[in-house]
Design an enzyme around this catalytic site. Structure first.
Site, short mmCIF file in Angstrom:
data_model
loop_
_atom_site.label_atom_id
_atom_site.label_comp_id
_atom_site.label_asym_id
_atom_site.label_seq_id
_atom_site.Cartn_x
_atom_site.Cartn_y
_atom_site.Cartn_z
N LYS A 14 57.86 94.39 6.49
CA LYS A 14 57.82 94.25 7.95
C LYS A 14 56.71 93.27 8.28
CE LYS A 14 59.40 98.93 8.71
NZ LYS A 14 58.92 100.29 8.79
N ARG A 90 48.66 95.61 5.24
CA ARG A 90 48.49 97.07 5.31
C ARG A 90 48.57 97.62 3.90
NH1 ARG A 90 52.75 101.73 6.82
NH2 ARG A 90 51.26 103.40 6.63
N LEU A 206 53.65 111.53 14.82
CA LEU A 206 54.88 112.14 14.32
C LEU A 206 55.93 111.05 14.13
CD1 LEU A 206 55.03 115.22 16.77
CD2 LEU A 206 54.04 115.14 14.47
N GLY A 207 56.05 110.55 12.91
CA GLY A 207 57.08 109.57 12.59
C GLY A 207 57.88 110.13 11.43
N ASN A 208 58.26 109.26 10.47
CA ASN A 208 58.86 109.82 9.25
C ASN A 208 57.79 110.59 8.49
OD1 ASN A 208 61.62 109.08 9.30
ND2 ASN A 208 60.97 106.95 9.07
N GLY A 209 56.59 109.99 8.42
CA GLY A 209 55.43 110.74 7.95
C GLY A 209 54.73 111.31 9.17
N GLY A 327 57.33 107.52 16.34
CA GLY A 327 58.74 107.67 16.74
C GLY A 327 59.07 108.99 17.42
N ASN A 331 58.91 109.68 21.60
CA ASN A 331 60.27 109.76 22.15
C ASN A 331 60.84 111.15 22.33
OD1 ASN A 331 60.90 106.87 22.30
ND2 ASN A 331 60.61 106.96 20.08
N GLU A 381 50.39 99.69 15.05
CA GLU A 381 49.55 99.49 13.86
C GLU A 381 49.34 98.01 13.58
OE1 GLU A 381 52.21 102.49 12.19
OE2 GLU A 381 50.54 103.13 10.94
#
Ligand code: ADP
Length: 394
Positions: A14, A90, A206-209, A327, A331, A381
């Site tokens: 990314k 990163r 709170l995302g995938n991790g 994420g 949301n 980030e």
């Protein structure tokens, strides 16, 4: 100053090109499914948006594809690779070596490699991104921002495990903490919003991790992830906290290999293990149709977060605001509702109508008489990395 931010993962790169100090995003993109014949390349500028499928065999090929987009005569944004002044990489694990944004040299690269044993899913891919970028952008200053760095302020009493001392002193076994770039970014925005620097905050990424951090006066004081990014909250595919004896029971009694257990805890557990789904949107939809596993998994997830909020409020002896980010945090009004339910003892109360509003901006979703603020702050980030690279080079 043109700063290219690179986040090189196991099968993706990314990137964002950000002009500093204006913070203007020149382009943003990603290459996903590297190593396949149908890798997807996304690239977006103010004027253009391109998505194409290519065969991209390696990270090197991925970075070459990105470079050709940046330099493209029609949709490109630079004339030469020399127009990139600095690259901010990163890197997930900086171990006990790095608590600051750092210029990359041979020693830094060898430490990142050495730390791969602690972050096998992340550090090798991060390092590959650095090595490739050095080959392509030969004149750019290469800088690394570690996810662990922000947690360098966590006191020993919080980061040390109750194991024999030599494991801490000689072998670096301690809690390191992750998602530092995100927690730092949103906590600074929260302090700006609150017009205060001396604050007690709990940042919930709170995302995938998923992870949660206690932040006092801008400094990380405790954090839910530990030695690796697998501890703490329930995540998309990771279990978070478990009793470590389960591992021995699975190996010695149930006949799993250690590799199987590792795979199970990191890739087949969490919300996926509980529901069969990894994406919270699917889980919420199933729950609304009465799927009992999904309803319970959502409750378990929120319950774990609430326990950490209680613990961190106790350890900081107070709380000014909690922050939801990433994420799910940004949301999912349902997850925020489940976490904030019946927390009047902790002095915070969600306003359901504010909570249901959708926005990309910083917003306060508590009732007017809630003493503790509930903030939803979109994380960024890449911008945080650009800020840190710019500060280091000025
Ligand atoms: P990463 O950790 O990979 O950066 P993100 O921060 O993008 O992940 O978060 C991914 C998670 O956010 C997924 O579980 C996804 O289901 C969840 N998510 C994204 N949008 C929504 C939404 N509108 N409602 C609920 N969950 C969402």
């Amino acid at each position: 100053m043109n700063i290219l931010i690179i986040n090189s993962g196991s099968s993706s790169i990314k990137y964002q090109l950000i002009k500093m100090p204006s913070k203007k995003v020149i382009c943003v993109g990603a290459i996903e499914r590297i190593g396949s014949t149908d890798a997807i390349s996304n690239y977006k500028t103010d004027a253009n948006k391109v998505e194409k499928i290519y065969e991209i065999a390696s990270h090197k090929a991925g970075l070459e594809r990105i470079t050709s987009l940046l330099l493209d005569a029609e949709i490109g944004v630079i004339d030469s690779t020399e127009d990139i002044d600095a690259i901010g990489h990163r890197v997930v694990h900086g171990g006990a070596y790095y608590t600051e944004t750092t210029l990359i040299d041979e020693e830094v690269k060898s430490k990142i490699k050495k730390l791969s044993t602690l972050a096998p899913l992340h550090n090798p891919a991060n390092l590959l991104g650095i090595v490739m970028a050095e080959e392509v952008f030969t004149t750019a200053t290469q800088v690394v921002v570690f996810d662990t760095a922000y947690h360098g302020t966590v006191p020993v009493k919080a980061k040390k495990y109750a194991l024999p001392n030599e494991l801490y002193e000689n072998d670096g076994i301690q809690a390191y903490g992750f998602h530092g770039t995100s927690h730092k970014y949103v906590s600074e925005i929260a302090n700006e919003y609150l017009h205060k620097e001396n604050t007690k905050l709990i940042s919930i990424h709170l995302g995938n991790g998923c992870s949660i951090t206690a932040i006092k006066d801008g400094k990380s004081m405790d954090h839910s992830m530990g030695f690796t990014p697998s501890n703490g909250l329930i995540m998309g595919t990771r279990s978070g906290d478990i009793d470590h004896s389960i591992i021995y029971y699975m190996v010695n009694t149930l006949g799993y290999s250690l590799d199987d257990v590792n795979e199970l805890l990191n890739k087949k557990s969490g919300m996926l293990g509980l529901t069969g789904f990894n994406d919270l949107r699917d889980i919420e939809e199933e729950a609304s149709n009465g799927n009992a596993n999904c309803i319970l998994a959502l409750e378990m997830n929120a319950y774990r977060i609430r326990k950490y909020i209680g613990a961190y409020t106790a350890t900081m002896n107070g709380l000014d605001a909690i922050i939801f980010t990433a994420g799910i945090g940004e949301n999912s009004s349902l997850m925020r509702q489940l976490v904030c339910k019946d927390m009047d003892y902790f002095n915070f109360q969600l306003d359901d109508s504010k909570n249901d509003l959708r926005s990309k901006n910083v917003r306060e979703v508590n009732t007017t008489d809630s003493k503790v603020k509930i903030l939803v702050i979109p994380t960024n980030e890449e911008l945080e990395i650009a800020k840190q690279v710019y500060e280091l080079l000025h």
